[in-house]
Design a protein around this motif. Sequence first.
Motif, PDB file in Angstrom:
ATOM      1  N   ILE B  22       0.839  -1.206   0.000  1.00  0.00           N
ATOM      2  CA  ILE B  22       0.000   0.000   0.000  1.00  0.00           C
ATOM      3  C   ILE B  22       0.868   1.247   0.000  1.00  0.00           C
ATOM      4  N   LEU B  23       1.899   1.231   0.862  1.00  0.00           N
ATOM      5  CA  LEU B  23       2.789   2.396   0.923  1.00  0.00           C
ATOM      6  C   LEU B  23       3.539   2.568  -0.400  1.00  0.00           C
ATOM      7  N   MET B  25       2.459   2.130  -3.273  1.00  0.00           N
ATOM      8  CA  MET B  25       1.601   2.786  -4.272  1.00  0.00           C
ATOM      9  C   MET B  25       1.811   4.292  -4.260  1.00  0.00           C
ATOM     10  N   LEU B  26       2.135   4.822  -3.094  1.00  0.00           N
ATOM     11  CA  LEU B  26       2.367   6.266  -3.022  1.00  0.00           C
ATOM     12  C   LEU B  26       3.757   6.620  -3.533  1.00  0.00           C
ATOM     13  N   TRP B 107       6.831  11.143   2.367  1.00  0.00           N
ATOM     14  CA  TRP B 107       6.411  10.464   3.591  1.00  0.00           C
ATOM     15  C   TRP B 107       6.436   8.952   3.379  1.00  0.00           C
ATOM     16  N   PHE B 127       1.182  -0.336  10.048  1.00  0.00           N
ATOM     17  CA  PHE B 127       0.894   0.984   9.497  1.00  0.00           C
ATOM     18  C   PHE B 127       1.425   2.079  10.436  1.00  0.00           C
TER      19      PHE B 127
END
Lengths: 182, 319
Positions: B22-23, B25-26, B107, B127
């Motif tokens: 998920i991270l 993806m950023l 971030w 997370f």
Amino acid sequence: MKTNNQIQKRAAGFLVRFIAYWNDAFLVILPFNLISFYILLKNFSQTELIKWLIVLLLFYLLLGGIIWYVYMILSTMCWRASLGKRAFGLEVLNEKGENLTFKQSLFRFIVGYAISGMLLGLGFLAITRDKEKKGWHDQLAGTMVVFSENKVDPLGIILFISLLLMQIIFWVTLIFRLFLSY
Amino acid sequence: MNYERNLRRSWEIIKKNKVLWILGMLLGGAGSSFNGGGGGNSGNSFLREDFYTNEPISQFLENTVSFFVKLEQSLSTIPLYVWLTLGIILLILIIFLIAISIYLSNWAEGAVIGSMNSYENGEKITFRTAAKYGIKNAKDLIWISLVPGLIFSLLLIIFVLIMLLGLILPVDLLKILWFCGWGIFLFILILVGAFFLTYLKIISFRIVVIEEKRYWEAYKESFKIVKKSFLPLFLQGLINYVVGCLFGCFYLIAILIIIAVIAIGFIVHPGVGLSLIIPGVIFLIFSSVATGAFKAFESGTWTLFYRQLKEQEDKNEDK
């Protein structure tokens, strides 16, 4: 001790938070509805009517997101929850059971919501699977949504139904005025 | 330097920790790689002839057409100051969104690097722990991302302007020599500079997050490391590039297959095509997760590379 309070308070599940979200969304759109109603009631020609509604819509499309975030961040920071959540008796607390600071609130709603919303809202649906009923945004920001009085306040449902009815009336009136009453 | 170990270990860590997908993806802006399913002209074949003779529906259609005509007239009567105000608000919104995306990507970078490093130290990745690494280091990472690049761009502009000064030379031959000379110099500068800046950024990021140093100290230290270990860095970069190309090929083939299936669906029947769009879109959205996982994997190889480099340095110092 505040930490004990947080542990004793019941965590809020997905459904009540989902409805509270829609309460907030309807509240943010409310000024748009009211100004539009005012425009609809004026005796404008069709062209003038469409013009002013378009202008209002464009302003709201651009500013709506900013209004939403400012409202959510500040209300959570100052009153522990947005109006939509407060109607259900919900609070947003940090790991220590205290109010969120401005930075925590900003992080939760901007970074947290971006991540939770990335995959068709999977991060929000994670609330249903988590033991502590935390979404990804809660896990990232170290926050928790709980019932302040350990029960659902019926005011939340009443508010939701009232706002939903208002939206239905507004959109039906708008469609009728624009498309059907020539 | 054990490159194979970096790849293998990074892959193992990514497989076990979905938080990093998920991270990731950023990191790559993987959400922006989503471009929807294929389209198609569905045509009017599913509308029956008697559709148009139905009174209330034809009235509604007439009103709709009339509405769009009036819409065009209305838009032309909106005063200029309204458009200007909307334009200014849009500009502010775009600047705001750019600032947020810069913060988010840096971030996420801090979160992934910190998580990888802490996992190698025996800690669990969540997370919350990842977020803390990101929050703590985002500002320094933003400085490293933006400032050297801006300085390099400024230098390039200055050199290009110097090159253009050749236009005032009186003799054509001199002009040609001037342009060729500066052109070759700029080409080499861009090539070497791009590599150097990239590796500086990669190593600086790791120093900020792992060694907990401020951006300026990290940049100075990474300069020494990049000068000393340029070849291993280049090799790791080359390996990552090849792996990235392979991933990209598989990804492209998958996208093309999806688009082909949807297009064939539309040729067979518009209804079939339409019904394939939704699974296609869902596939594309979740393929963004795969891209995110790959970006995290790539970042992981660099973090493990840096750890190996530091271990070797510490061993050399002990000797």
